[in-house]
Enzyme design. Sequence first.
Site, PDB file in Angstrom:
ATOM      1  N   TYR A   1       0.803  -1.227   0.000  1.00 39.22           N
ATOM      2  CA  TYR A   1       0.000   0.000   0.000  1.00 39.22           C
ATOM      3  C   TYR A   1       0.835   1.275   0.000  1.00 39.22           C
ATOM      4  O   TYR A   1       0.291   2.366  -0.156  1.00 39.22           O
ATOM      5  CB  TYR A   1      -0.920   0.021   1.229  1.00 39.22           C
ATOM      6  CG  TYR A   1      -1.905  -1.107   1.255  1.00 39.22           C
ATOM      7  CD1 TYR A   1      -3.045  -1.076   0.465  1.00 39.22           C
ATOM      8  CD2 TYR A   1      -1.697  -2.219   2.069  1.00 39.22           C
ATOM      9  CE1 TYR A   1      -3.961  -2.121   0.484  1.00 39.22           C
ATOM     10  CE2 TYR A   1      -2.605  -3.264   2.096  1.00 39.22           C
ATOM     11  CZ  TYR A   1      -3.733  -3.207   1.305  1.00 39.22           C
ATOM     12  OH  TYR A   1      -4.633  -4.242   1.325  1.00 39.22           O
TER      13      TYR A   1
ATOM     14  N   ASN B   1     -13.081   6.332   5.121  1.00 44.68           N
ATOM     15  CA  ASN B   1     -13.147   5.399   6.244  1.00 44.68           C
ATOM     16  C   ASN B   1     -12.205   5.742   7.389  1.00 44.68           C
ATOM     17  O   ASN B   1     -12.516   5.468   8.549  1.00 44.68           O
ATOM     18  CB  ASN B   1     -12.900   3.967   5.765  1.00 44.68           C
ATOM     19  CG  ASN B   1     -14.077   3.427   4.985  1.00 44.68           C
ATOM     20  OD1 ASN B   1     -15.216   3.819   5.214  1.00 44.68           O
ATOM     21  ND2 ASN B   1     -13.803   2.540   4.050  1.00 44.68           N
TER      22      ASN B   1
ATOM     23  N   PHE C   1      -5.154  -0.750   9.838  1.00 51.11           N
ATOM     24  CA  PHE C   1      -5.618  -0.417   8.500  1.00 51.11           C
ATOM     25  C   PHE C   1      -6.478   0.835   8.563  1.00 51.11           C
ATOM     26  O   PHE C   1      -6.911   1.267   9.629  1.00 51.11           O
ATOM     27  CB  PHE C   1      -6.350  -1.607   7.866  1.00 51.11           C
ATOM     28  CG  PHE C   1      -5.394  -2.601   7.281  1.00 51.11           C
ATOM     29  CD1 PHE C   1      -4.956  -2.475   5.973  1.00 51.11           C
ATOM     30  CD2 PHE C   1      -4.890  -3.633   8.058  1.00 51.11           C
ATOM     31  CE1 PHE C   1      -4.040  -3.364   5.434  1.00 51.11           C
ATOM     32  CE2 PHE C   1      -3.976  -4.530   7.534  1.00 51.11           C
ATOM     33  CZ  PHE C   1      -3.549  -4.395   6.220  1.00 51.11           C
TER      34      PHE C   1
ATOM     35  N   ASN D   1      -9.470   1.738   8.042  1.00 53.45           N
ATOM     36  CA  ASN D   1     -10.774   1.763   8.710  1.00 53.45           C
ATOM     37  C   ASN D   1     -10.687   1.545  10.216  1.00 53.45           C
ATOM     38  O   ASN D   1     -11.707   1.498  10.896  1.00 53.45           O
ATOM     39  CB  ASN D   1     -11.743   0.752   8.068  1.00 53.45           C
ATOM     40  CG  ASN D   1     -11.235  -0.671   8.150  1.00 53.45           C
ATOM     41  OD1 ASN D   1     -10.115  -0.926   8.570  1.00 53.45           O
ATOM     42  ND2 ASN D   1     -12.066  -1.606   7.731  1.00 53.45           N
TER      43      ASN D   1
ATOM     44  N   HIS E   1      -4.369   6.123  -1.572  1.00 53.13           N
ATOM     45  CA  HIS E   1      -4.969   6.165  -0.235  1.00 53.13           C
ATOM     46  C   HIS E   1      -3.926   6.513   0.833  1.00 53.13           C
ATOM     47  O   HIS E   1      -4.282   6.898   1.939  1.00 53.13           O
ATOM     48  CB  HIS E   1      -5.602   4.803   0.071  1.00 53.13           C
ATOM     49  CG  HIS E   1      -6.923   4.875   0.762  1.00 53.13           C
ATOM     50  ND1 HIS E   1      -7.690   6.010   0.869  1.00 53.13           N
ATOM     51  CD2 HIS E   1      -7.639   3.899   1.406  1.00 53.13           C
ATOM     52  CE1 HIS E   1      -8.807   5.738   1.535  1.00 53.13           C
ATOM     53  NE2 HIS E   1      -8.794   4.473   1.869  1.00 53.13           N
TER      54      HIS E   1
END
Length: 195
Positions: A18, A117, A69, A71, A23
């Site tokens: 990631y 989120n 993560f 969220n 994001h």
Amino acid sequence: MAKPVRAIVGLGNPGPDYAQTRHNAGALWLEHLARKKGQFLRPDKKLHGDYCKISIAGEDIHLLFPSTFMNRSGQSVLSLSQFYKIELENILVAHDELDIDAGTLRLKFGGGHGGHNGLRDIIRCFGGNKDFPRMRLGIGHPGDKSKVTSHVLGRISKEDMDKLESAFYQLDTHLEAIISGQWDTAMNRLHSFRA
């Protein structure tokens, strides 16, 4: 109303898969800040994230990248707030923003989560409190709602990375004003900036 900033949280997802995704724009800015000050974010179990402290305009500023993560970002931000006794209104949350073009910057105080989120979980963990500053880092919208997930989790193109890095250097110029809570001038300059 903007308050002095005592901590900056850069949102993103942990792990190499990631690291260079859209994001993770907030986390990328945080890493930029740490490097600029000759520091490195290091794992801190009590904060559920990677942490370091830097100095800006003579003030100690805590930097945190939640290793939960996206969220579950709120748990990490709440730990930072409780351990260092920093009110949420003094924590600047940097995050990716679909609704503005890549490399575009927007400072904002308060408001909803806008479907993000990470912001949603921070608001939840603080009992519905939405009164905190945000640094919105534009990543652009794919144009089709069905492509949003693959867009935000997709790797940043070289062109968009160049735009983000230009935006980070623009932020450097106005960081002292942001930290001190004097946003008027910073907002005028940042909101007119186009990478």
